[in-house]
Design a protein around this motif. Sequence first.
Motif, PDB file in Angstrom:
ATOM      1  N   GLY A   1     -28.812  39.737  -5.877  1.00  5.29           N
ATOM      2  CA  GLY A   1     -27.776  40.577  -6.441  1.00  5.29           C
ATOM      3  C   GLY A   1     -26.524  39.887  -6.914  1.00  5.29           C
ATOM      4  N   HIS A   2     -26.442  39.530  -8.159  1.00  5.43           N
ATOM      5  CA  HIS A   2     -25.123  39.202  -8.681  1.00  5.43           C
ATOM      6  C   HIS A   2     -24.586  40.322  -9.530  1.00  5.43           C
ATOM      7  CE1 HIS A   2     -27.539  38.101 -12.092  1.00  5.43           C
ATOM      8  NE2 HIS A   2     -28.224  37.325 -11.313  1.00  5.43           N
ATOM      9  N   ARG A   3     -25.457  41.189  -9.984  1.00  5.09           N
ATOM     10  CA  ARG A   3     -25.069  42.490 -10.538  1.00  5.09           C
ATOM     11  C   ARG A   3     -24.212  42.502 -11.791  1.00  5.09           C
ATOM     12  NH1 ARG A   3     -28.702  44.083  -7.297  1.00  5.09           N
ATOM     13  NH2 ARG A   3     -28.179  44.451  -5.144  1.00  5.09           N
ATOM     14  N   GLY A   4     -23.908  41.395 -12.394  1.00  4.75           N
ATOM     15  CA  GLY A   4     -22.961  41.469 -13.511  1.00  4.75           C
ATOM     16  C   GLY A   4     -23.638  41.183 -14.824  1.00  4.75           C
ATOM     17  N   ALA A   5     -22.874  40.626 -15.734  1.00  4.66           N
ATOM     18  CA  ALA A   5     -23.462  40.130 -16.964  1.00  4.66           C
ATOM     19  C   ALA A   5     -24.455  39.064 -16.560  1.00  4.66           C
ATOM     20  CB  ALA A   5     -22.382  39.516 -17.850  1.00  4.66           C
TER      21      ALA A   5
ATOM     22  N   SER B   1     -18.652  35.667 -13.768  1.00  3.09           N
ATOM     23  CA  SER B   1     -17.660  36.304 -14.646  1.00  3.09           C
ATOM     24  C   SER B   1     -17.361  35.455 -15.877  1.00  3.09           C
ATOM     25  CB  SER B   1     -16.364  36.583 -13.876  1.00  3.09           C
ATOM     26  OG  SER B   1     -15.635  35.390 -13.686  1.00  3.09           O
ATOM     27  N   LEU B   2     -17.743  34.176 -15.831  1.00  3.15           N
ATOM     28  CA  LEU B   2     -17.517  33.318 -16.995  1.00  3.15           C
ATOM     29  C   LEU B   2     -18.590  33.485 -18.059  1.00  3.15           C
ATOM     30  CD1 LEU B   2     -16.191  29.958 -15.550  1.00  3.15           C
ATOM     31  CD2 LEU B   2     -15.146  31.292 -17.371  1.00  3.15           C
TER      32      LEU B   2
ATOM     33  N   ILE C   1      -4.969  30.051 -21.660  1.00  2.59           N
ATOM     34  CA  ILE C   1      -6.100  29.463 -22.380  1.00  2.59           C
ATOM     35  C   ILE C   1      -6.408  28.085 -21.819  1.00  2.59           C
ATOM     36  CG2 ILE C   1      -6.922  28.670 -24.614  1.00  2.59           C
ATOM     37  CD1 ILE C   1      -5.228  30.832 -25.913  1.00  2.59           C
ATOM     38  N   ARG C   2      -5.355  27.323 -21.556  1.00  5.97           N
ATOM     39  CA  ARG C   2      -5.553  25.979 -21.018  1.00  5.97           C
ATOM     40  C   ARG C   2      -6.220  26.011 -19.651  1.00  5.97           C
ATOM     41  NH1 ARG C   2      -7.427  21.685 -22.070  1.00  5.97           N
ATOM     42  NH2 ARG C   2      -6.473  22.091 -24.084  1.00  5.97           N
ATOM     43  N   SER C   3      -5.805  26.930 -18.810  1.00  5.52           N
ATOM     44  CA  SER C   3      -6.372  26.961 -17.460  1.00  5.52           C
ATOM     45  C   SER C   3      -7.846  27.335 -17.508  1.00  5.52           C
ATOM     46  CB  SER C   3      -5.586  27.918 -16.562  1.00  5.52           C
ATOM     47  OG  SER C   3      -5.925  29.265 -16.834  1.00  5.52           O
ATOM     48  N   THR C   4      -8.214  28.173 -18.460  1.00  2.00           N
ATOM     49  CA  THR C   4      -9.639  28.479 -18.623  1.00  2.00           C
ATOM     50  C   THR C   4     -10.378  27.261 -19.155  1.00  2.00           C
ATOM     51  OG1 THR C   4      -9.088  30.779 -19.109  1.00  2.00           O
ATOM     52  CG2 THR C   4     -11.316  30.054 -19.629  1.00  2.00           C
ATOM     53  N   LEU C   5      -9.784  26.591 -20.121  1.00  2.00           N
ATOM     54  CA  LEU C   5     -10.425  25.401 -20.667  1.00  2.00           C
ATOM     55  C   LEU C   5     -10.582  24.324 -19.602  1.00  2.00           C
ATOM     56  CD1 LEU C   5      -8.743  25.142 -24.192  1.00  2.00           C
ATOM     57  CD2 LEU C   5     -11.136  25.679 -23.670  1.00  2.00           C
ATOM     58  N   ASP C   6      -9.604  24.209 -18.720  1.00  3.91           N
ATOM     59  CA  ASP C   6      -9.707  23.207 -17.660  1.00  3.91           C
ATOM     60  C   ASP C   6     -10.949  23.419 -16.812  1.00  3.91           C
ATOM     61  OD1 ASP C   6      -7.455  21.922 -18.472  1.00  3.91           O
ATOM     62  OD2 ASP C   6      -6.117  22.911 -17.056  1.00  3.91           O
ATOM     63  N   VAL C   7     -11.387  24.655 -16.724  1.00  2.00           N
ATOM     64  CA  VAL C   7     -12.567  24.964 -15.925  1.00  2.00           C
ATOM     65  C   VAL C   7     -13.870  24.650 -16.667  1.00  2.00           C
ATOM     66  CG1 VAL C   7     -13.879  26.850 -14.863  1.00  2.00           C
ATOM     67  CG2 VAL C   7     -11.412  26.704 -14.536  1.00  2.00           C
ATOM     68  N   ILE C   8     -13.902  24.883 -17.961  1.00  2.00           N
ATOM     69  CA  ILE C   8     -15.169  24.794 -18.690  1.00  2.00           C
ATOM     70  C   ILE C   8     -15.285  23.644 -19.685  1.00  2.00           C
ATOM     71  CG2 ILE C   8     -15.628  27.268 -18.507  1.00  2.00           C
ATOM     72  CD1 ILE C   8     -14.652  27.542 -21.383  1.00  2.00           C
ATOM     73  N   ALA C   9     -14.198  22.916 -19.910  1.00  2.00           N
ATOM     74  CA  ALA C   9     -14.217  21.949 -21.003  1.00  2.00           C
ATOM     75  C   ALA C   9     -14.691  20.557 -20.610  1.00  2.00           C
ATOM     76  CB  ALA C   9     -12.842  21.869 -21.664  1.00  2.00           C
ATOM     77  N   ASN C  10     -14.840  20.287 -19.324  1.00  2.00           N
ATOM     78  CA  ASN C  10     -15.320  18.966 -18.929  1.00  2.00           C
ATOM     79  C   ASN C  10     -16.729  18.710 -19.455  1.00  2.00           C
ATOM     80  OD1 ASN C  10     -13.013  18.206 -17.490  1.00  2.00           O
ATOM     81  ND2 ASN C  10     -13.711  19.358 -15.706  1.00  2.00           N
ATOM     82  N   LYS C  11     -17.033  17.457 -19.612  1.00  2.00           N
ATOM     83  CA  LYS C  11     -18.273  17.081 -20.271  1.00  2.00           C
ATOM     84  C   LYS C  11     -19.515  17.758 -19.678  1.00  2.00           C
ATOM     85  CE  LYS C  11     -20.980  13.205 -21.874  1.00  2.00           C
ATOM     86  NZ  LYS C  11     -21.173  11.739 -21.913  1.00  2.00           N
TER      87      LYS C  11
ATOM     88  N   ASP D   1      -8.831  34.603 -27.490  1.00  2.00           N
ATOM     89  CA  ASP D   1      -8.479  35.806 -26.747  1.00  2.00           C
ATOM     90  C   ASP D   1      -9.362  35.967 -25.508  1.00  2.00           C
ATOM     91  OD1 ASP D   1      -6.878  38.158 -26.524  1.00  2.00           O
ATOM     92  OD2 ASP D   1      -8.675  39.304 -27.022  1.00  2.00           O
ATOM     93  N   ALA D   2     -10.646  35.709 -25.662  1.00  2.00           N
ATOM     94  CA  ALA D   2     -11.561  35.817 -24.522  1.00  2.00           C
ATOM     95  C   ALA D   2     -11.156  34.853 -23.411  1.00  2.00           C
ATOM     96  CB  ALA D   2     -12.995  35.534 -24.972  1.00  2.00           C
ATOM     97  N   LEU D   3     -10.754  33.639 -23.809  1.00  2.00           N
ATOM     98  CA  LEU D   3     -10.310  32.663 -22.812  1.00  2.00           C
ATOM     99  C   LEU D   3      -9.043  33.146 -22.113  1.00  2.00           C
ATOM    100  CD1 LEU D   3     -10.830  29.299 -24.737  1.00  2.00           C
ATOM    101  CD2 LEU D   3     -12.381  30.432 -23.170  1.00  2.00           C
ATOM    102  N   ALA D   4      -8.097  33.639 -22.903  1.00  2.00           N
ATOM    103  CA  ALA D   4      -6.830  34.104 -22.329  1.00  2.00           C
ATOM    104  C   ALA D   4      -7.059  35.263 -21.372  1.00  2.00           C
ATOM    105  CB  ALA D   4      -5.870  34.505 -23.449  1.00  2.00           C
ATOM    106  N   ARG D   5      -7.952  36.152 -21.737  1.00  2.00           N
ATOM    107  CA  ARG D   5      -8.216  37.311 -20.893  1.00  2.00           C
ATOM    108  C   ARG D   5      -8.890  36.933 -19.588  1.00  2.00           C
ATOM    109  NH1 ARG D   5      -7.259  42.086 -23.328  1.00  2.00           N
ATOM    110  NH2 ARG D   5      -6.865  41.934 -25.570  1.00  2.00           N
ATOM    111  N   TRP D   6      -9.785  35.984 -19.658  1.00  2.00           N
ATOM    112  CA  TRP D   6     -10.432  35.558 -18.419  1.00  2.00           C
ATOM    113  C   TRP D   6      -9.401  35.022 -17.435  1.00  2.00           C
ATOM    114  CZ3 TRP D   6     -11.250  31.233 -15.345  1.00  2.00           C
ATOM    115  CH2 TRP D   6     -12.240  31.381 -14.360  1.00  2.00           C
ATOM    116  N   ALA D   7      -8.506  34.173 -17.940  1.00  2.00           N
ATOM    117  CA  ALA D   7      -7.462  33.619 -17.066  1.00  2.00           C
ATOM    118  C   ALA D   7      -6.518  34.712 -16.576  1.00  2.00           C
ATOM    119  CB  ALA D   7      -6.688  32.536 -17.792  1.00  2.00           C
ATOM    120  N   ALA D   8      -6.248  35.687 -17.429  1.00  2.00           N
ATOM    121  CA  ALA D   8      -5.367  36.778 -17.010  1.00  2.00           C
ATOM    122  C   ALA D   8      -5.987  37.542 -15.849  1.00  2.00           C
ATOM    123  CB  ALA D   8      -5.105  37.721 -18.190  1.00  2.00           C
ATOM    124  N   THR D   9      -7.309  37.657 -15.879  1.00  2.00           N
ATOM    125  CA  THR D   9      -7.994  38.412 -14.830  1.00  2.00           C
ATOM    126  C   THR D   9      -8.257  37.582 -13.577  1.00  2.00           C
ATOM    127  OG1 THR D   9      -9.133  39.592 -16.612  1.00  2.00           O
ATOM    128  CG2 THR D   9      -9.985  39.904 -14.373  1.00  2.00           C
ATOM    129  N   TYR D  10      -8.710  36.349 -13.774  1.00  2.00           N
ATOM    130  CA  TYR D  10      -9.190  35.563 -12.641  1.00  2.00           C
ATOM    131  C   TYR D  10      -8.360  34.316 -12.335  1.00  2.00           C
ATOM    132  CZ  TYR D  10     -13.305  38.461 -13.409  1.00  2.00           C
ATOM    133  OH  TYR D  10     -14.159  39.518 -13.576  1.00  2.00           O
TER     134      TYR D  10
END
Lengths: 143, 143
Positions: A5-9, B106-107, B27-37, A112-121
């Motif tokens: 169960g991860h239940r999400g996307a 969630s990502l 945006i940067r904080s999200t990129l920091d999570v996913i942008a590494n090689k 925008d998707a990146l910004a929203r993810w950070a805004a949420t998590y």
Amino acid sequence: MDTIGHRGASAAFLREDLGPCTCHRRIRSTLDVIANKWAVPVFVELVRAKGEPLRFTQLARAIPGITQKELTKQLREMEAAGLVLRKVYPVVPPKVEYTLTQLGWSLDPVLDALARWAATYGNVVADNQARFMERRKADGAAP
Amino acid sequence: MDTIGHRGASAAFLREDLGPCTCHRRIRSTLDVIANKWAVPVFVELVRAKGEPLRFTQLARAIPGITQKELTKQLREMEAAGLVLRKVYPVVPPKVEYTLTQLGWSLDPVLDALARWAATYGNVVADNQARFMERRKADGAAP
DNA sequence: CGGCATCCATTTTGATACTG
DNA sequence: CAGTATCAAAATGGATGCCG
């Protein structure tokens, strides 16, 4: 449905086509465009201009900490990809203007998707990282 | 409406809140999570497992070119952020399993947005870059 | 004004060997 | 098996100075 169960996307970006390999490359190629240190700041300034052309020095002054070298490099890269239009006026002193292209604007919802993810998590992530560091210190301090 | 026609999405990620500065950081904080090689490859493998735990060597063999060092580093970073769960079995030989957490899942839509952008515009970008290189060679060859 | 060239510091990545 | 340690290579970033 499976019982795990991860239940999400669940891996929309994997289901859409041929497999993980193509998927890697696509995500990576997008990241190559937006993941550089100054890509987002430059982008945001051009977006804020709403299509108004910005001169090199306007951009430089609007982005604290950037050097001419890095700004030049970033603008060249974006120009090469077709995200910005570079217009040179043959006058002295030189005048060069930059604007986002249609292709450039197409990145807006992605950012925008990146910004929203950070805004949420973002806060959760920061908390987790802080606690992880604490645990590491505790484990290292008392062996 | 203004007369400057870009006609598309217009800075959704700027309108949503306090301004460009907060926006950059997010945006940067999200990129920091996913942008590494190796972040995306590792992520994709864990996504493909659909919640099934994967062992260290399973991940290593599934991701061509990665070294143990880089895999360890990437997994530690993801663990610190709370994106993956690391389960250690106190047995010999050692057994360690990795799974995506809810936060990790969630990502998925975010990565999907990146993949979709490249699916739509990746070829155009590649073309633009190729032509840009051509032009540079032409300009440099005949001065 | 816009931008290239040079030099240097820092970071990131890779290859290899070693260990509980 | 699942790492850590060490060393070397490469990419990146920043600070200057010069030039048309």
